[in-house]
Scaffold this motif. Sequence first.
Motif, PDB file in Angstrom:
ATOM      1  N   CYS A  10      -5.805  -6.421  -8.197  1.00  0.00           N
ATOM      2  CA  CYS A  10      -6.186  -7.577  -7.386  1.00  0.00           C
ATOM      3  C   CYS A  10      -5.257  -8.740  -7.737  1.00  0.00           C
TER       4      CYS A  10
ATOM      5  N   VAL B   3      -6.555 -13.240  -1.481  1.00  0.00           N
ATOM      6  CA  VAL B   3      -6.253 -12.208  -2.477  1.00  0.00           C
ATOM      7  C   VAL B   3      -5.974 -10.876  -1.788  1.00  0.00           C
TER       8      VAL B   3
ATOM      9  N   TYR C  32     -14.776   4.053  -3.624  1.00  0.00           N
ATOM     10  CA  TYR C  32     -13.534   4.254  -4.368  1.00  0.00           C
ATOM     11  C   TYR C  32     -13.439   5.698  -4.845  1.00  0.00           C
TER      12      TYR C  32
ATOM     13  N   LYS D 195       0.846  -1.205   0.000  1.00  0.00           N
ATOM     14  CA  LYS D 195       0.000   0.000   0.000  1.00  0.00           C
ATOM     15  C   LYS D 195       0.878   1.251   0.000  1.00  0.00           C
TER      16      LYS D 195
ATOM     17  N   SER E 168      -6.345  -0.210  -4.086  1.00  0.00           N
ATOM     18  CA  SER E 168      -7.160   0.761  -4.832  1.00  0.00           C
ATOM     19  C   SER E 168      -6.833   2.188  -4.404  1.00  0.00           C
TER      20      SER E 168
ATOM     21  N   GLN F  57     -17.070 -12.888   0.056  1.00  0.00           N
ATOM     22  CA  GLN F  57     -17.154 -12.853  -1.408  1.00  0.00           C
ATOM     23  C   GLN F  57     -17.099 -14.292  -1.912  1.00  0.00           C
TER      24      GLN F  57
ATOM     25  N   ASN G   3      -6.142  -6.752  -2.534  1.00  0.00           N
ATOM     26  CA  ASN G   3      -6.713  -5.700  -3.376  1.00  0.00           C
ATOM     27  C   ASN G   3      -6.031  -4.380  -3.036  1.00  0.00           C
TER      28      ASN G   3
ATOM     29  N   ALA H  29      -6.191  -0.718   0.830  1.00  0.00           N
ATOM     30  CA  ALA H  29      -5.658  -2.047   0.540  1.00  0.00           C
ATOM     31  C   ALA H  29      -6.397  -3.042   1.437  1.00  0.00           C
ATOM     32  N   SER H  30      -6.701  -4.208   0.886  1.00  0.00           N
ATOM     33  CA  SER H  30      -7.413  -5.204   1.679  1.00  0.00           C
ATOM     34  C   SER H  30      -6.869  -6.604   1.422  1.00  0.00           C
TER      35      SER H  30
ATOM     36  N   PHE I 189      -7.732  -0.280 -10.121  1.00  0.00           N
ATOM     37  CA  PHE I 189      -7.777  -1.306  -9.077  1.00  0.00           C
ATOM     38  C   PHE I 189      -6.815  -2.431  -9.431  1.00  0.00           C
TER      39      PHE I 189
ATOM     40  N   ILE J 160     -14.668  -9.073  -8.573  1.00  0.00           N
ATOM     41  CA  ILE J 160     -13.261  -9.057  -8.991  1.00  0.00           C
ATOM     42  C   ILE J 160     -12.417  -9.990  -8.124  1.00  0.00           C
ATOM     43  N   ALA J 161     -12.571  -9.904  -6.802  1.00  0.00           N
ATOM     44  CA  ALA J 161     -11.767 -10.752  -5.912  1.00  0.00           C
ATOM     45  C   ALA J 161     -12.113 -12.229  -6.110  1.00  0.00           C
TER      46      ALA J 161
END
Length: 168
Positions: A103, A115, A96, A22, A119, A60, A117, A30-31, A101, A66-67
Motif C-alpha cells: 500500500c 493510495v 485475498y 499491477k 495484492s 475507508q 493497493n 490492484a486498487s 500486500f 491499512i489504506a
Amino acid sequence: MTKVDVSELHKDILNDTLAKLKGLLRAESASLFLFDPEHQELVLNSFFDEHKVQFKGLRQRMGEGIAGSVANECKAVLVKDIKTDPRFQQGRFRHYHTDSFICVPIHTEDSLIGVINISDKTSGEIFREEDFNLACLFAQLASRMVDNQIALARLRGERDILKIEGGE
C-alpha cells in the motif's frame, strides 16, 4: 492538507499507473482509493482484479485499516502477512489469495491524492523489497505527473488572466 481537484486527466494518469504496476508486479489485484477531503475518507475509485470482485465506491476512514493508516501517515507499507497485521480486520478480507500486500500513498507536496493497493502475486509468493521499492517509485512518478498537471493548469489560468488584463 489542502484540497487537490482530481480531474479526469489525473484519474487517467493514476489508473494507467495502477494498471502498469499491477502488470509489472505480476499481481492479481490492484486498487486506487482517492482522498475525499470533505468527508476525510478514502473512496475506492478503481479496482483491477483477475477474479472480477467488485467493490466500487467502498469508503475507508482516515487512520483506519491499512489504506487509512497509509493515507494518514503518508508512508508506504509492505505487509508480508496480512493474518498477523492488526490493520487488517480479521475475516473481512477473504478475497485475498496470498498473504502479502503493498500500500503506497500518492500525494503532492502538501496534499494527499489517494493510495494504491497491490495484492495477490500471481505466483503465490509474498511481495519482496524490490516489488515494494518499484511500487513506491511508481507512486512518486504518478504524484509528480499529477503535480505537474496542476501546476500547468495554474500557469494557464494566470496566463489567461494576464491576457484579459493586458487587453488581448
